[in-house]
Design an enzyme around this catalytic site. Structure first.
Site, PDB file in Angstrom:
ATOM      1  N   TYR A 146       7.390  11.849 -22.949  1.00  0.00           N
ATOM      2  CA  TYR A 146       8.255  12.955 -23.375  1.00  0.00           C
ATOM      3  C   TYR A 146       9.371  13.193 -22.356  1.00  0.00           C
ATOM      4  O   TYR A 146      10.558  13.225 -22.715  1.00  0.00           O
ATOM      5  CB  TYR A 146       7.418  14.215 -23.559  1.00  0.00           C
ATOM      6  CG  TYR A 146       8.176  15.400 -24.101  1.00  0.00           C
ATOM      7  CD1 TYR A 146       8.649  15.391 -25.418  1.00  0.00           C
ATOM      8  CD2 TYR A 146       8.427  16.512 -23.321  1.00  0.00           C
ATOM      9  CE1 TYR A 146       9.351  16.479 -25.928  1.00  0.00           C
ATOM     10  CE2 TYR A 146       9.113  17.602 -23.821  1.00  0.00           C
ATOM     11  CZ  TYR A 146       9.581  17.586 -25.130  1.00  0.00           C
ATOM     12  OH  TYR A 146      10.264  18.663 -25.628  1.00  0.00           O
ATOM     13  N   LYS A 150      13.262  12.134 -23.152  1.00  0.00           N
ATOM     14  CA  LYS A 150      14.333  13.128 -23.255  1.00  0.00           C
ATOM     15  C   LYS A 150      15.436  12.870 -22.223  1.00  0.00           C
ATOM     16  O   LYS A 150      16.621  13.099 -22.499  1.00  0.00           O
ATOM     17  CB  LYS A 150      13.756  14.534 -23.065  1.00  0.00           C
ATOM     18  CG  LYS A 150      12.931  15.036 -24.232  1.00  0.00           C
ATOM     19  CD  LYS A 150      13.787  15.362 -25.448  1.00  0.00           C
ATOM     20  CE  LYS A 150      13.002  16.112 -26.505  1.00  0.00           C
ATOM     21  NZ  LYS A 150      13.844  16.505 -27.662  1.00  0.00           N
ATOM     22  N   SER A 190       0.346  29.866 -27.993  1.00  0.00           N
ATOM     23  CA  SER A 190      -0.481  29.736 -29.191  1.00  0.00           C
ATOM     24  C   SER A 190      -1.957  29.598 -28.824  1.00  0.00           C
ATOM     25  O   SER A 190      -2.832  30.184 -29.472  1.00  0.00           O
ATOM     26  CB  SER A 190      -0.021  28.554 -30.045  1.00  0.00           C
ATOM     27  OG  SER A 190       0.099  27.381 -29.276  1.00  0.00           O
ATOM     28  N   GLY A 208      -4.230  29.627 -12.448  1.00  0.00           N
ATOM     29  CA  GLY A 208      -3.418  30.539 -13.253  1.00  0.00           C
ATOM     30  C   GLY A 208      -2.216  31.086 -12.515  1.00  0.00           C
ATOM     31  O   GLY A 208      -1.521  31.969 -13.016  1.00  0.00           O
ATOM     32  N   GLN A 210       0.370  29.183 -11.606  1.00  0.00           N
ATOM     33  CA  GLN A 210       1.594  28.483 -11.998  1.00  0.00           C
ATOM     34  C   GLN A 210       2.431  29.397 -12.897  1.00  0.00           C
ATOM     35  O   GLN A 210       1.892  30.220 -13.627  1.00  0.00           O
ATOM     36  CB  GLN A 210       1.278  27.147 -12.692  1.00  0.00           C
ATOM     37  CG  GLN A 210       0.513  27.228 -13.985  1.00  0.00           C
ATOM     38  CD  GLN A 210      -0.987  27.182 -13.808  1.00  0.00           C
ATOM     39  OE1 GLN A 210      -1.524  27.820 -12.926  1.00  0.00           O
ATOM     40  NE2 GLN A 210      -1.663  26.428 -14.666  1.00  0.00           N
ATOM     41  N   ARG A 212       5.712  30.313 -15.634  1.00  0.00           N
ATOM     42  CA  ARG A 212       6.549  29.867 -16.747  1.00  0.00           C
ATOM     43  C   ARG A 212       7.473  31.015 -17.146  1.00  0.00           C
ATOM     44  O   ARG A 212       7.227  32.181 -16.835  1.00  0.00           O
ATOM     45  CB  ARG A 212       5.694  29.464 -17.968  1.00  0.00           C
ATOM     46  CG  ARG A 212       4.784  28.258 -17.771  1.00  0.00           C
ATOM     47  CD  ARG A 212       5.569  26.968 -17.606  1.00  0.00           C
ATOM     48  NE  ARG A 212       4.688  25.811 -17.516  1.00  0.00           N
ATOM     49  CZ  ARG A 212       4.185  25.349 -16.381  1.00  0.00           C
ATOM     50  NH1 ARG A 212       4.440  25.974 -15.236  1.00  0.00           N
ATOM     51  NH2 ARG A 212       3.411  24.281 -16.377  1.00  0.00           N
ATOM     52  N   GLN A 278       5.998  25.420 -11.222  1.00  0.00           N
ATOM     53  CA  GLN A 278       7.014  26.449 -11.429  1.00  0.00           C
ATOM     54  C   GLN A 278       7.974  26.015 -12.522  1.00  0.00           C
ATOM     55  O   GLN A 278       8.305  24.840 -12.624  1.00  0.00           O
ATOM     56  CB  GLN A 278       7.821  26.688 -10.148  1.00  0.00           C
ATOM     57  CG  GLN A 278       7.050  27.314  -9.005  1.00  0.00           C
ATOM     58  CD  GLN A 278       7.947  27.478  -7.793  1.00  0.00           C
ATOM     59  OE1 GLN A 278       8.548  26.524  -7.320  1.00  0.00           O
ATOM     60  NE2 GLN A 278       8.054  28.687  -7.286  1.00  0.00           N
TER      61      GLN A 278
END
Length: 316
Positions: A146, A150, A190, A208, A210, A212, A278
């Site tokens: 991926y 990209k 989700s 936990g 990290q 976003r 990060q």
């Protein structure tokens, strides 16, 4: 007057379906192209009665022959579970898909938008990530199909622009969430919402800590369209679009538990390979060029997303 005809590849997917709906609301004629690997007909069911909406089942790794004025190239599995299912096909979708859509745009002299990704920055050593940062990507890892697909697609877009004077717009999309996400896509929002609604343990990878940034889908679609419609041909990007507000994964899990009223417990699992620690966009360019920044707060967007998933679970 003839309506502007727009092609959206990946148009039945999470982001693509919202884009199709918004373009129709703007008076465009829309051709939605999808092979339905990760896209869902249920995302576009409400659009099928619109006489200016057309659906074509097609895989962008093969050439497509249509007549359009603009192209939004969104086709590619975007969640780790789906893009790692068939990594060779994922790379082909990004690279061959870009070649085919760029070839179509060249023939038609059409303007073309590339939905690139924050994953081109890899596990960043610069924070937040500006467009000038070249990234820190593992070219041979489990996520490389991926990330590198990209990155190669961006190369192709810029080379078509330089070599053929093609009108391009390259956008790097950061974490986006909202209605029409698939329940089984393995994305963090989700995952957490479904687990909380089912009363299951919420799975947090690593400690936990990290981080976003989470952009609600309507904000993202607004930025994409502004980039495509409201900027001169000379402004081609790449440009970051995302929410600059940064949250830890644990904070997200706690917010989902609070908003759902769930009794779910948070459990920790080992961190996946090459998972960035990060991720936050520098959106200075979007602010200066488009006057754009997200307006939907995380808890507001999560509440709308939870309501959507509640409806999907109740219909099962």
């Amino acid at each position: 007057m003839m309506k502007n005809r727009v092609l959206v590849t990946g148009g039945s997917g999470f982001l693509g379906s919202h884009l199709c709906e918004r373009l129709l609301d703007m008076g465009r004629e829309v051709i939605c192209v999808d092979n339905f690997f990760t896209g869902s007909k249920s995302n576009i069911l409400h659009l099928l009665d619109n006489p200016y909406f057309e659906v074509v089942r097609h895989d962008v790794t093969f050439p497509l022959y249509v007549e359009v004025d603009e192209i939004y190239n969104l086709a590619c599995p975007a969640s780790p579970i789906h893009y790692q299912h068939d990594p060779v096909q994922t790379t082909k979708t990004s690279v061959h898909g870009a070649i085919n859509m760029l070839g179509l745009a060249k023939r038609l002299k059409a303007k073309i938008f590339q939905a690139s990704t924050s994953e081109v920055y890899g596990d960043p050593e610069v924070h937040p990530q500006p467009e000038g940062y070249w990234g820190n990507v593992n070219p041979i890892g489990l996520r490389s199909c991926y990330d590198e697909g990209k990155r190669c697609a961006e190369t192709l877009f810029f080379d078509y622009h330089r070599q053929h004077n093609l009108r391009i717009k390259v956008c790097r999309i950061f974490n986006t969430y909202g209605p029409h996400m698939a329940m089984d896509d393995g994305r963090v929002v989700s995952n957490f919402v479904i687990q909380a609604l089912k009363g299951q343990d919420i799975t947090v990878y690593g400690g936990g800590e990290q981080t976003r940034s989470f952009c609600y889908v309507t904000d993202m679609v607004d930025g994409m369209i502004r980039f495509m419609e409201d900027t001169d041909d000379e402004f081609i990007g790449p440009m970051n679009l995302g929410n600059p507000d940064e949250f830890t994964i644990r904070e997200l899990a706690e917010a989902v538990i609070d908003l759902t009223g769930s009794k779910s417990k948070i459990v920790n699992r080992p961190l996946p390979s090459d998972d960035p620690m990060q991720r936050r966009p520098d959106i200075s360019l979007a602010r200066e060029t488009l006057g754009w920044e997200p307006t939907v707060a995380l808890r507001t967007g999560l509440s709308r997303t939870i309501e959507y998933f509640e409806g999907k679970l109740n219909s099962l």
